[in-house]
Design a protein around this motif. Structure first.
Motif, PDB file in Angstrom:
ATOM      1  N   VAL A  98       0.773  -0.912  -0.247  1.00 37.70           N
ATOM      2  CA  VAL A  98       0.280   0.229  -0.176  1.00 37.70           C
ATOM      3  C   VAL A  98       1.090   0.717   0.003  1.00 37.70           C
ATOM      4  N   LEU A  99       0.608   2.499  -0.915  1.00 35.62           N
ATOM      5  CA  LEU A  99       0.908   3.366  -0.600  1.00 35.62           C
ATOM      6  C   LEU A  99       0.195   4.655  -0.784  1.00 35.62           C
ATOM      7  N   ALA A 100       0.572   5.275   0.888  1.00 33.57           N
ATOM      8  CA  ALA A 100      -0.420   6.460   1.234  1.00 33.57           C
ATOM      9  C   ALA A 100       0.543   7.539   0.732  1.00 33.57           C
ATOM     10  N   ASN A 101      -1.274   8.321   0.271  1.00 32.55           N
ATOM     11  CA  ASN A 101      -1.215  10.329  -0.286  1.00 32.55           C
ATOM     12  C   ASN A 101      -2.125  11.019   0.351  1.00 32.55           C
ATOM     13  N   GLY A 102      -1.179  11.984   0.519  1.00 29.83           N
ATOM     14  CA  GLY A 102      -1.731  13.481   1.331  1.00 29.83           C
ATOM     15  C   GLY A 102      -0.941  13.574   2.317  1.00 29.83           C
ATOM     16  N   ASN A 103      -0.919  14.927   2.904  1.00 25.73           N
ATOM     17  CA  ASN A 103       0.049  15.559   3.493  1.00 25.73           C
ATOM     18  C   ASN A 103       1.559  15.221   3.491  1.00 25.73           C
ATOM     19  N   ILE A 104       1.856  15.276   1.939  1.00 26.06           N
ATOM     20  CA  ILE A 104       3.534  14.858   1.961  1.00 26.06           C
ATOM     21  C   ILE A 104       3.813  16.679   1.639  1.00 26.06           C
ATOM     22  N   ARG A 105       4.556  16.832   2.482  1.00 25.41           N
ATOM     23  CA  ARG A 105       4.702  18.008   1.840  1.00 25.41           C
ATOM     24  C   ARG A 105       6.513  18.474   1.317  1.00 25.41           C
ATOM     25  N   HIS A 106       7.035  18.228   2.684  1.00 29.07           N
ATOM     26  CA  HIS A 106       8.275  18.106   3.573  1.00 29.07           C
ATOM     27  C   HIS A 106       8.671  16.571   3.487  1.00 29.07           C
ATOM     28  N   ILE A 107      10.125  15.995   3.419  1.00 29.63           N
ATOM     29  CA  ILE A 107      10.436  14.825   3.333  1.00 29.63           C
ATOM     30  C   ILE A 107      10.484  14.325   4.548  1.00 29.63           C
ATOM     31  N   ASP A 108      11.036  14.801   6.278  1.00 29.46           N
ATOM     32  CA  ASP A 108      10.101  14.687   6.740  1.00 29.46           C
ATOM     33  C   ASP A 108       8.550  14.556   7.160  1.00 29.46           C
ATOM     34  N   ASP A 109       7.457  14.564   6.420  1.00 27.40           N
ATOM     35  CA  ASP A 109       6.516  13.547   5.820  1.00 27.40           C
ATOM     36  C   ASP A 109       6.676  12.870   5.640  1.00 27.40           C
ATOM     37  N   VAL A 110       7.630  11.954   4.889  1.00 29.40           N
ATOM     38  CA  VAL A 110       7.688  10.769   4.574  1.00 29.40           C
ATOM     39  C   VAL A 110       7.452  10.008   5.601  1.00 29.40           C
ATOM     40  N   GLN A 111       9.077   9.980   6.600  1.00 26.86           N
ATOM     41  CA  GLN A 111       9.200   8.623   7.256  1.00 26.86           C
ATOM     42  C   GLN A 111       7.760   8.964   8.139  1.00 26.86           C
ATOM     43  N   ASN A 112       6.815  10.174   9.172  1.00 23.61           N
ATOM     44  CA  ASN A 112       6.109  10.384   9.287  1.00 23.61           C
ATOM     45  C   ASN A 112       4.540   9.400   8.890  1.00 23.61           C
ATOM     46  N   CYS A 113       4.470   9.815   7.682  1.00 21.41           N
ATOM     47  CA  CYS A 113       3.277   9.506   7.522  1.00 21.41           C
ATOM     48  C   CYS A 113       3.512   7.674   6.855  1.00 21.41           C
ATOM     49  N   LEU A 114       4.860   7.241   6.998  1.00 25.62           N
ATOM     50  CA  LEU A 114       5.548   6.085   7.133  1.00 25.62           C
ATOM     51  C   LEU A 114       5.145   5.045   8.110  1.00 25.62           C
ATOM     52  N   GLU A 115       5.439   5.418   8.974  1.00 29.94           N
ATOM     53  CA  GLU A 115       5.642   5.383  10.347  1.00 29.94           C
ATOM     54  C   GLU A 115       3.793   5.016  11.018  1.00 29.94           C
ATOM     55  N   GLU A 116       3.019   5.979  10.129  1.00 33.47           N
ATOM     56  CA  GLU A 116       1.580   6.949  10.838  1.00 33.47           C
ATOM     57  C   GLU A 116       1.378   5.289  10.417  1.00 33.47           C
ATOM     58  N   THR A 117       1.247   5.313   8.713  1.00 38.32           N
ATOM     59  CA  THR A 117       0.332   4.291   8.003  1.00 38.32           C
ATOM     60  C   THR A 117       0.585   2.992   8.234  1.00 38.32           C
ATOM     61  N   GLY A 118       2.445   2.793   8.237  1.00 36.12           N
ATOM     62  CA  GLY A 118       2.386   1.302   7.777  1.00 36.12           C
ATOM     63  C   GLY A 118       2.671   1.491   6.008  1.00 36.12           C
ATOM     64  N   ALA A 119       2.351   1.793   5.147  1.00 37.00           N
ATOM     65  CA  ALA A 119       2.575   2.088   4.090  1.00 37.00           C
ATOM     66  C   ALA A 119       3.510   0.931   3.837  1.00 37.00           C
ATOM     67  N   GLU A 120       4.218   1.065   2.905  1.00 43.57           N
ATOM     68  CA  GLU A 120       5.195   0.539   2.033  1.00 43.57           C
ATOM     69  C   GLU A 120       5.715   2.187   1.432  1.00 43.57           C
ATOM     70  N   GLY A 121       5.038   2.493   0.865  1.00 39.78           N
ATOM     71  CA  GLY A 121       5.641   3.924   0.848  1.00 39.78           C
ATOM     72  C   GLY A 121       4.812   5.127   0.105  1.00 39.78           C
ATOM     73  N   VAL A 122       5.244   6.219  -0.317  1.00 36.89           N
ATOM     74  CA  VAL A 122       4.458   7.448  -0.208  1.00 36.89           C
ATOM     75  C   VAL A 122       4.017   8.104  -1.852  1.00 36.89           C
ATOM     76  N   LEU A 123       2.987   8.517  -1.692  1.00 40.56           N
ATOM     77  CA  LEU A 123       2.949   9.453  -2.868  1.00 40.56           C
ATOM     78  C   LEU A 123       3.385  11.140  -2.881  1.00 40.56           C
ATOM     79  N   SER A 124       3.056  11.620  -3.399  1.00 46.35           N
ATOM     80  CA  SER A 124       3.080  13.146  -3.618  1.00 46.35           C
ATOM     81  C   SER A 124       2.726  14.328  -4.437  1.00 46.35           C
ATOM     82  N   ALA A 125       1.424  14.631  -4.945  1.00 44.21           N
ATOM     83  CA  ALA A 125       1.477  15.205  -6.351  1.00 44.21           C
ATOM     84  C   ALA A 125       1.259  16.471  -6.652  1.00 44.21           C
TER      85      ALA A 125
END
Length: 176
Positions: A98-125
């Motif tokens: 699963v990839l998480a999408n939403g609230n990825i505005r800075h590189i710090d958000d990537v790690q926070n999102c991965l930890e909170e969601t358990g996702a394998e990766g993130v998307l940002s648009a």
């Protein structure tokens, strides 16, 4: 007369108005393509409906799943935070990555999102449109050309970065 299933408004998140069609599309793609099928959804207002939808797509043949943490009516990502807890619930319900999408505005958000969601990766648009160097760890306006100690230190603007990207695409597409 047959009705074309992709009439105006019958695409993206609007396809959730016709879940049997979505399931059929994913099944046909999974059965007839030699490449994995990925799906991206937005949340439904009811989390259990979202989880059921995600499971249906996994069963239909989806092998990589992306979840945008807002509903289709929640358009303004700067005002409405993505629901990472809902993404976590979807992640926990599926067996596929699963990839998480939403609230990825800075590189710090990537790690926070991965930890909170358990996702394998993130998307940002949209954030990448504003800051194409986001995943390199730079915040908008902080892009530095070269590395520390390099004689190429200086600001790199979006136009320069875009031209460099297009040149890379051209070179890679022509097999150089």
């Amino acid at each position: 007369m047959a009705i074309w299933p992709f009439s105006p408004g019958n695409y993206g998140a609007f396809l959730t108005d016709n879940l049997p069609l979505v399931k059929s599309l994913v099944q046909k793609l999974a059965l007839n393509l030699q490449v994995p099928v990925s799906c991206k959804i937005r949340l439904f207002p009811d989390l259990q409906v979202t989880i059921n939808y995600a499971k249906m797509l996994e069963e239909a043949g989806c092998s990589l799943f992306a979840v945008h943490g807002r509903t289709r009516d929640e358009k303004d990502g700067k005002k409405i935070r993505a629901d990472w807890n809902a993404i976590r619930a979807v992640k926990d319900a599926l067996r596929i990555p699963v990839l998480a999408n939403g609230n990825i505005r800075h590189i710090d958000d990537v790690q926070n999102c991965l930890e909170e969601t358990g996702a394998e990766g993130v998307l940002s648009a949209e954030s990448l449109l504003e800051n194409p160097a986001l995943f390199a760890g730079y915040r908008t306006g902080e892009w530095i050309l070269g590395s520390e100690g390099s004689d190429k230190v200086g600001k790199l603007d979006q136009t320069d970065l875009l031209v460099e990207y297009l040149k890379l695409c051209e070179r890679l597409c022509h097999g150089e």
